[in-house]
Motif scaffolding. Structure first.
Motif, PDB file in Angstrom:
ATOM      1  N   LYS A  44       0.835  -1.211   0.000  1.00 29.37           N
ATOM      2  CA  LYS A  44       0.000   0.000   0.000  1.00 29.37           C
ATOM      3  C   LYS A  44       0.868   1.258   0.000  1.00 29.37           C
ATOM      4  O   LYS A  44       0.559   2.237  -0.671  1.00 29.37           O
ATOM      5  CB  LYS A  44      -0.899   0.018   1.236  1.00 29.37           C
ATOM      6  CG  LYS A  44      -2.266  -0.530   0.981  1.00 29.37           C
ATOM      7  CD  LYS A  44      -3.155  -0.221   2.173  1.00 29.37           C
ATOM      8  CE  LYS A  44      -4.489  -0.901   2.032  1.00 29.37           C
ATOM      9  NZ  LYS A  44      -5.258  -0.849   3.279  1.00 29.37           N
ATOM     10  N   VAL A  45       1.930   1.220   0.821  1.00 32.45           N
ATOM     11  CA  VAL A  45       2.855   2.368   0.857  1.00 32.45           C
ATOM     12  C   VAL A  45       3.380   2.626  -0.553  1.00 32.45           C
ATOM     13  O   VAL A  45       3.418   3.763  -1.035  1.00 32.45           O
ATOM     14  CB  VAL A  45       4.023   2.096   1.840  1.00 32.45           C
ATOM     15  CG1 VAL A  45       5.137   3.120   1.673  1.00 32.45           C
ATOM     16  CG2 VAL A  45       3.522   2.106   3.277  1.00 32.45           C
ATOM     17  N   LYS A  46       3.753   1.522  -1.226  1.00 36.32           N
ATOM     18  CA  LYS A  46       4.290   1.658  -2.584  1.00 36.32           C
ATOM     19  C   LYS A  46       3.237   2.253  -3.521  1.00 36.32           C
ATOM     20  O   LYS A  46       3.511   3.188  -4.274  1.00 36.32           O
ATOM     21  CB  LYS A  46       4.751   0.296  -3.095  1.00 36.32           C
ATOM     22  CG  LYS A  46       5.472   0.361  -4.434  1.00 36.32           C
ATOM     23  CD  LYS A  46       6.157  -0.935  -4.759  1.00 36.32           C
ATOM     24  CE  LYS A  46       5.441  -1.638  -5.887  1.00 36.32           C
ATOM     25  NZ  LYS A  46       6.105  -2.814  -6.380  1.00 36.32           N
ATOM     26  N   GLU A  47       2.034   1.717  -3.434  1.00 36.86           N
ATOM     27  CA  GLU A  47       0.987   2.158  -4.366  1.00 36.86           C
ATOM     28  C   GLU A  47       0.536   3.596  -4.088  1.00 36.86           C
ATOM     29  O   GLU A  47       0.339   4.382  -5.004  1.00 36.86           O
ATOM     30  CB  GLU A  47      -0.216   1.219  -4.286  1.00 36.86           C
ATOM     31  CG  GLU A  47       0.070  -0.134  -4.919  1.00 36.86           C
ATOM     32  CD  GLU A  47      -0.986  -1.182  -4.582  1.00 36.86           C
ATOM     33  OE1 GLU A  47      -0.840  -2.316  -5.066  1.00 36.86           O
ATOM     34  OE2 GLU A  47      -1.933  -0.883  -3.814  1.00 36.86           O
ATOM     35  N   GLU A  48       0.375   3.902  -2.806  1.00 37.00           N
ATOM     36  CA  GLU A  48      -0.206   5.209  -2.472  1.00 37.00           C
ATOM     37  C   GLU A  48       0.809   6.350  -2.485  1.00 37.00           C
ATOM     38  O   GLU A  48       0.454   7.483  -2.794  1.00 37.00           O
ATOM     39  CB  GLU A  48      -0.874   5.154  -1.097  1.00 37.00           C
ATOM     40  CG  GLU A  48      -2.189   4.407  -1.137  1.00 37.00           C
ATOM     41  CD  GLU A  48      -2.810   4.253   0.234  1.00 37.00           C
ATOM     42  OE1 GLU A  48      -2.463   5.009   1.161  1.00 37.00           O
ATOM     43  OE2 GLU A  48      -3.638   3.321   0.386  1.00 37.00           O
TER      44      GLU A  48
END
Lengths: 302, 311
Positions: A44-48
């Motif tokens: 999620k960190v990567k995507e967001e």
């Protein structure tokens, strides 16, 4: 009366607030448990965050490349240097206004980095970090200015300022009055919202290499499996508990910020953002990043 | 050091350490399934099963990914290693809280006094390592220490109101030697303070992030003057401006990282914006709480847009 009290409470605490609080409280509780879904969290960190930066920076790169090409074309087609410079300037100005996309320097400048550390508690392996920072020329810097008021006076004044601020009307109350159509006068500025940075102040050590800029970090970790094994083995060899512990327990370097595969030559904001982009582009680097996030413990979501 | 009129060599390094979570109930060879706490019947039973069952027993220095807190030995040996290996090569220490076990064992719930007691023990260990042993002044450190408050350092966990309260006073007593004396009154209200780690040049701000934290039931937002987060941000703004005027640089530090997942949205936007608008003096921010080594870039311009929309 009780019903009234309950209704009022319900009105104050919107369901969303309660949900937010409950979710946050549950997450806080989970910090003390076996780690679960941490790969999902990192994804999620990567995507967001990282992928947003990747898109922004790629757009800026593309725009700047188009720019360079246009400039080259002008250079080739015109002999007059004065005219050329004039045209170049005109083209550059037009493009910037028309595009409205921030340049990569503007992107670097709008971000700050939140560094979140590995812990001593063995959620994964125990770890901590040594940060290195630029101290070259520290003695050449102007000596401490004695003209400022001493800190004790500053903090005494500050308390008075804050108390005065708190005793004046609430920015929210003003908003409510305006919404209700009451005459509340002009709304006072909310002093918890800062003014824009005045342009005369140059970018600080997080953005431009200078005194106190972070230059490198060293992540230390304790390989608990190995330490516990070594400890038991030393006990079996006949060593007493204290001596076995002294010999077995050690921290070692897990990695440093300039280690491959995504080595950082310095730790300015732009270096972190460039790593974020690399991590989106390269799955091998992402795997290493995850391994380091979980302090070389071999954790996965399975 | 202006106060002690002493000089020391700078190394250009500092230590950031966080989330030690020492658990005095952790027992070697207790069952991992029982959070590494002794459970007489179960432990006896498992100890009798032999070596093949060793993996389900708590090892002396802790077990990664087991869900157990840190054995006291892990803390002791970690600090010993730091003392022997790093102490003389660093300039200051940022220590971002959570110095007590989690409240995850229903059989032995945490008490307020246990929390204070363990915090005092850990604090004493840091003091012993980094103090100046050549002087009797308890506030004279070879290496300055900047502690901050974790969500498990308060009782009940996550819940922390504006001071002065019993808890803010206790924390002051425990950290007395680390907190600059001129800031004790404000510390008593907000458990936030500034420390000059290189006098006149570099400071660290220890932020009580619990006032901005979603999971603190006493925090609703950062928009009302009654909210502790609003008051903290007022303090932060004035203090950053003073540092700017003094031409000093500053690191921000705290326990809960200032990201949307953790902070109330209004607190997040305002905090992010302060970080952005003082980018001429802020060197960076270091936080703990999440136990994972990573970084998150936060967008100051977006925070301003969101605040303006709200306005």
């Amino acid at each position: 009366d009780e019903t009234f009290w309950f209704d009022e409470l319900n009105e104050k605490q919107k369901p969303l607030d309660i949900y937010n609080y409950a979710e946050a409280a549950s997450e806080a509780h989970m910090m003390g448990a076996k780690p679960v879904n941490k790969v999902s969290y990192m994804t999620k960190v990567k995507e967001e965050y990282y992928e947003t930066i990747q898109k922004e920076l790629k757009l800026a790169y593309t725009q700047e490349n188009i720019y360079d090409e246009e400039e080259e074309e002008i250079t080739e087609s015109d002999d007059s240097i004065d005219l050329l410079l004039g045209k170049k300037k005109k083209k550059k100005g037009n493009k910037r206004k028309k595009g409205r996309n921030p340049t990569k320097d503007e992107i670097y400048e709008k971000y700050s980095i939140v560094n979140i550390a590995g812990s001593v508690i063995p959620t994964f392996n125990p770890s901590f970090r040594i940060w290195e920072y630029n101290i070259s020329g520290i003695n050449e810097e102007t000596s401490i200015n004695q003209n400022y008021q001493p800190w004790d006076e500053f903090f005494a004044d500050l308390e008075v300022k804050i108390d005065n601020e708190l005793s004046s009307s609430d920015p929210n109350e003003n908003s409510m009055n305006i919404m209700k159509g009451k005459k509340g006068g002009k709304k006072k500025p909310d002093k918890t919202i800062p003014r824009r940075k005045p342009s005369e102040y140059p970018l600080g050590p997080a953005y431009v290499e200078q005194l106190f800029s972070p230059t490198k970090f060293i992540e230390y970790y304790a390989d608990l499996d190995q330490i516990n094994k070594d400890y038991l083995s030393l006990l079996q060899d006949g060593k007493d508990k204290n001596r076995a512990a002294d010999e077995a327990f050690k921290f070692q370097v897990e990695y440093t910020s300039d280690d491959k595969p995504y080595s950082m030559k310095s730790l300015l904001v732009k270096d972190f953002l460039n790593v974020a982009v690399e991590l989106c582009d390269d799955s091998t680097e992402w795997t290493t990043f995850l391994d380091r996030a979980f302090i070389s413990s071999g954790y996965s979501d399975d | 050091n202006i106060r002690t009129n002493s000089h020391r060599k700078l190394h250009g390094r500092f230590l950031h350490i966080t989330d030690i979570h020492p658990d005095r109930f952790y027992e070697e060879n207790a069952s991992i399934d029982n959070l590494c706490h002794p459970d007489n019947e179960q432990s006896k039973h498992q100890n009798n099963r032999g070596k093949d069952q060793l993996s389900s027993l708590a090892p002396r220095f802790g077990k990664a990914m087991s869900g157990c807190d840190a054995p006291v030995d892990l803390m002791e040996y970690t600090l010993k290693w730091i003392n022997e290996t790093l102490r003389d090569h660093i300039d200051f220490v940022i220590w971002t809280g959570d110095n007590i076990r989690h409240d995850n064992d229903r059989q032995i719930p945490r008490t307020e006094s246990q929390i204070f007691e363990m915090n005092e023990i850990v604090s004493g260990k840091f003091r012993d390592i980094f103090e100046n042993k050549r002087t009797a002044d308890p506030r004279d450190f070879d290496i300055e220490i900047v502690p901050s408050l974790g969500n498990n350092d308060v009782f009940p966990h996550n819940m922390f109101s504006l001071g002065p309260t019993l808890q803010t006073r206790e924390m002051f007593k425990i950290w007395d030697v680390f907190i600059p004396q001129e800031q004790r009154r404000w510390f008593d209200r907000g458990v936030t303070y500034l420390k000059e780690v290189i006098p006149g040049k570099l400071a660290v701000i220890s932020i009580n992030t619990l006032y901005l934290y979603k999971a603190n039931p006493l925090v609703d937002n950062c928009n009302s003057k009654k909210e502790p987060g609003y008051q903290l941000l007022l303090w932060l703004g004035y203090t950053l401006e003073e540092l700017r005027q003094r031409n000093m640089k500053v690191w921000l530090s705290g326990h809960v990282p200032p990201i949307l997942k953790n902070f109330d949205k209004s607190c997040y936007d305002k905090f992010t914006l302060w970080t952005h608008e003082y980018r001429d003096i802020i060197v960076g921010g270091v936080y703990g709480h999440m136990n994972m080594d990573h970084f998150i870039p936060i967008d100051g311009e977006q925070a301003r847009r969101d605040l303006e929309t709200l306005e």
